[in-house]
Design a protein around this motif. Structure first.
Motif, PDB file in Angstrom:
ATOM      1  N   LYS A 118       0.858  -1.196   0.000  1.00 31.40           N
ATOM      2  CA  LYS A 118       0.000   0.000   0.000  1.00 31.40           C
ATOM      3  C   LYS A 118       0.886   1.235   0.000  1.00 31.40           C
ATOM      4  N   GLN A 119       0.471   2.203  -0.823  1.00 25.77           N
ATOM      5  CA  GLN A 119       1.193   3.472  -0.858  1.00 25.77           C
ATOM      6  C   GLN A 119       0.173   4.567  -1.146  1.00 25.77           C
ATOM      7  N   THR A 152      16.151   0.110 -12.045  1.00 26.38           N
ATOM      8  CA  THR A 152      15.052   0.481 -11.158  1.00 26.38           C
ATOM      9  C   THR A 152      14.946  -0.444  -9.951  1.00 26.38           C
ATOM     10  N   THR A 153      14.951   0.179  -8.778  1.00 27.86           N
ATOM     11  CA  THR A 153      14.690  -0.559  -7.541  1.00 27.86           C
ATOM     12  C   THR A 153      13.577   0.154  -6.781  1.00 27.86           C
ATOM     13  N   VAL A 154      12.881  -0.615  -5.963  1.00 20.90           N
ATOM     14  CA  VAL A 154      11.806  -0.066  -5.136  1.00 20.90           C
ATOM     15  C   VAL A 154      12.112  -0.408  -3.690  1.00 20.90           C
ATOM     16  N   ARG A 155      12.095   0.609  -2.841  1.00 15.89           N
ATOM     17  CA  ARG A 155      12.288   0.401  -1.404  1.00 15.89           C
ATOM     18  C   ARG A 155      10.910   0.385  -0.755  1.00 15.89           C
ATOM     19  N   LEU A 156      10.640  -0.689  -0.006  1.00 16.13           N
ATOM     20  CA  LEU A 156       9.333  -0.832   0.629  1.00 16.13           C
ATOM     21  C   LEU A 156       9.487  -1.056   2.124  1.00 16.13           C
ATOM     22  N   PRO A 157       8.948  -0.148   2.937  1.00 19.12           N
ATOM     23  CA  PRO A 157       8.960  -0.384   4.387  1.00 19.12           C
ATOM     24  C   PRO A 157       8.051  -1.573   4.714  1.00 19.12           C
ATOM     25  N   VAL A 197       4.097  -3.290   3.320  1.00 20.62           N
ATOM     26  CA  VAL A 197       3.991  -4.577   2.631  1.00 20.62           C
ATOM     27  C   VAL A 197       2.747  -5.316   3.116  1.00 20.62           C
ATOM     28  N   VAL A 198       1.918  -5.726   2.154  1.00 17.31           N
ATOM     29  CA  VAL A 198       0.712  -6.486   2.448  1.00 17.31           C
ATOM     30  C   VAL A 198       0.996  -7.980   2.323  1.00 17.31           C
ATOM     31  N   GLU A 199       1.714  -8.358   1.244  1.00 21.12           N
ATOM     32  CA  GLU A 199       2.015  -9.770   1.001  1.00 21.12           C
ATOM     33  C   GLU A 199       3.224  -9.893   0.094  1.00 21.12           C
ATOM     34  N   THR A 200       4.088 -10.849   0.419  1.00 20.16           N
ATOM     35  CA  THR A 200       5.237 -11.152  -0.425  1.00 20.16           C
ATOM     36  C   THR A 200       5.229 -12.644  -0.727  1.00 20.16           C
ATOM     37  N   LYS A 201       5.285 -12.967  -2.010  1.00 23.82           N
ATOM     38  CA  LYS A 201       5.355 -14.367  -2.423  1.00 23.82           C
ATOM     39  C   LYS A 201       6.614 -14.584  -3.250  1.00 23.82           C
TER      40      LYS A 201
END
Length: 153
Positions: A106-107, A134-139, A143-147
């Motif tokens: 979510k952002q 391109t990289t994305v930094r996510l706190p 994060v809702v779900e990582t698979k």
């Protein structure tokens, strides 16, 4: 099944795991004539093997019987979470660095998704490389779900 029962099984599982290098990921109870207890266990640095699962299963079953959590028979299943299950504990992330992931997050109130290589993990979050530029930094809070996306090379 009740949350109280799941919480008690989780507590007993944690007491079994305290002497190992594994941690509890999840406990599920599937109903039916004979209840099935599914206990997911993982390690920070390595996966769990079948012999270790059997040992944990035996110890946990012994404790559950001692506490008389079920009046009749039940089936116990102790295993690793498997690739098709989302990462639910932050301790699962480091050993998956370098693997391809799909992350829902979510952002600004929006539901977004990103797919790429899990490049880095810190206490605060993860870095996903989408491509070389391109990289994305996510706190972790976003994060809702990582698979994990399995790679069969």
């Amino acid at each position: 099944m009740s949350n109280k029962l799941i919480n008690k099984i989780s507590e007993l599982a944690e007491s079994v795991l305290v002497t190992t290098d594994f941690f509890l990921v999840d406990v599920e109870i599937k109903g039916g004539d004979i209840p099935e207890i599914w206990v997911s266990v993982d390690g920070e640095d390595r996966d769990i093997n079948m012999d270790e699962c059997a040992e944990i299963s035996n110890e946990l079953s012994f404790l559950m019987d001692a506490y008389e959590l079920f009046s009749g028979r039940y089936r116990m299943n102790v295993s690793s979470p498997g690739l098709d299950r989302p990462l639910v504990d932050r301790r699962q992330y480091p050993k998956n660095k370098g693997r391809k992931v799909k992350v829902k997050y979510k952002q600004d109130g929006k539901d977004l998704k990103v797919e790429g290589i899990l490049q880095n993990v810190s206490e605060k979050g993860i870095v996903v490389e989408i491509n070389e530029q391109t990289t994305v930094r996510l706190p972790f809070d976003d994060v809702v779900e990582t698979k994990i996306i399995p790679s069969f090379k």
